[in-house]
Design an enzyme around this catalytic site. Sequence first.
Site, mmCIF file in Angstrom:
data_model
loop_
_atom_site.group_PDB
_atom_site.id
_atom_site.type_symbol
_atom_site.label_atom_id
_atom_site.label_comp_id
_atom_site.label_asym_id
_atom_site.label_seq_id
_atom_site.Cartn_x
_atom_site.Cartn_y
_atom_site.Cartn_z
ATOM 1 N N ARG A 168 -1.902 5.694 13.862
ATOM 2 C CA ARG A 168 -0.898 5.482 14.939
ATOM 3 C C ARG A 168 -1.606 5.546 16.279
ATOM 4 O O ARG A 168 -2.532 6.326 16.459
ATOM 5 C CB ARG A 168 0.135 6.614 14.943
ATOM 6 N N ARG A 216 0.841 -1.201 0.000
ATOM 7 C CA ARG A 216 0.000 0.000 0.000
ATOM 8 C C ARG A 216 0.874 1.249 0.000
ATOM 9 O O ARG A 216 2.031 1.213 0.392
ATOM 10 C CB ARG A 216 -0.879 0.022 1.253
ATOM 11 N N LYS A 260 3.101 -5.784 12.639
ATOM 12 C CA LYS A 260 2.354 -6.170 11.440
ATOM 13 C C LYS A 260 2.679 -7.606 11.024
ATOM 14 O O LYS A 260 3.836 -7.992 10.904
ATOM 15 C CB LYS A 260 2.711 -5.208 10.308
HETATM 16 C C1 BTN Z 1 0.412 -3.652 2.444
HETATM 17 O O1 BTN Z 1 1.221 -2.797 2.080
HETATM 18 O O2 BTN Z 1 0.089 -3.782 3.621
HETATM 19 C C2 BTN Z 1 -0.238 -4.551 1.420
HETATM 20 C C3 BTN Z 1 0.712 -5.631 0.996
HETATM 21 C C4 BTN Z 1 0.131 -6.569 -0.040
HETATM 22 C C5 BTN Z 1 1.183 -7.526 -0.563
HETATM 23 C C6 BTN Z 1 0.598 -8.573 -1.454
HETATM 24 S S1 BTN Z 1 1.714 -9.912 -1.721
HETATM 25 C C7 BTN Z 1 0.669 -10.565 -2.956
HETATM 26 C C8 BTN Z 1 0.135 -9.397 -3.744
HETATM 27 N N1 BTN Z 1 1.057 -9.054 -4.825
HETATM 28 C C9 BTN Z 1 1.630 -7.862 -4.650
HETATM 29 O O3 BTN Z 1 2.467 -7.359 -5.401
HETATM 30 N N2 BTN Z 1 1.180 -7.319 -3.514
HETATM 31 C C10 BTN Z 1 0.192 -8.146 -2.852
#
Ligand code: BTN
Length: 285
Positions: free
Chosen positions: A281, A79, A144
């Site tokens: 936060r 994200r 996380k």
């Molecule tokens: C975040 O930033 O919290 C979301 C992370 C999401 C990662 C997943 S891994 C599978 C899918 N492919 C990606 O490139 N991203 C999501």
Amino acid sequence: MTVYPTSLLPPLFPTLVPLEPFLDESALQQEFRDLPSVPVLWQVQSIDSTNRCLLEWAPQGLPQHFCLVARQQSAGRGRRGRAWISDAEGSLTFSLWWIFDRSLQELSGLPLAVSLGMVEALHSLGMTSVGVKWPNDLWREGRKVAGVLVETTRLSSGQVGAVIGIGLNVALPSSLQDTCVLSLNDLRDEAGQAPARATVLGRLLNTLIPLLESFAQSGFAPFAETWMTHCVHRNQQVTLLHPNHTRSQGECVGLSSLGGLILRDPAGEPHTYHGGELSLRLEAP
Ligand code: BTN
């Protein structure tokens, strides 16, 4: 048996992305036994990003509920433009394709619904210390453990296709934890034992598929109350950081029907905040 109906997929797909199953088939099937239909699950050893791949192939047609799982991603997307770092042995990285007859606004609660389904799946596997952090992170003991990135595309049918990307830390090596700015956790117990990735993926899909069917019918509103029961910041004073670096503070008291966060200010007035670009936060005591 997991079927690979390649005839349903764009013709070049299998040659560009060699299928190399790495998850235990029987553990997956055990989890899928109660689903009305077995999801189409493709496993690959390595790919840049499962989200990017599905978004690229979506216009050529993907079967509903198609799931692409990669052992390793070289350019995982997170994200807010961040990279998602994962480990070939200790992470679970996959994307699920789902078509909705809903507006983009109605889909704003989708990542929250997914995070709720993930928490329920992990609780059913005994990991009851996992909770949700608004908007769509999973946390365990203040760190996380998983994230959700939903990316959407408008289809020629007028429907919206959603790529639901999930990254979950199952058993992260400490070397990877050290390279990350975020403080990370994983699913290992006190004895250092982690569940098998096939079991975790199977249980997640087993929970998410019925939940997404329900979301497609009724939207986020029916999930809002349950989501709050798993919220790690429920009834706590928090600070929201906006993309323009301004801050909003208040007590975390609930969710709107679209998944917006409701904070109560010191005068007791509720304010609702929307947007995946916001960051939450805990306020320093
Ligand atoms: C975040 O930033 O919290 C979301 C992370 C999401 C990662 C997943 S891994 C599978 C899918 N492919 C990606 O490139 N991203 C999501």
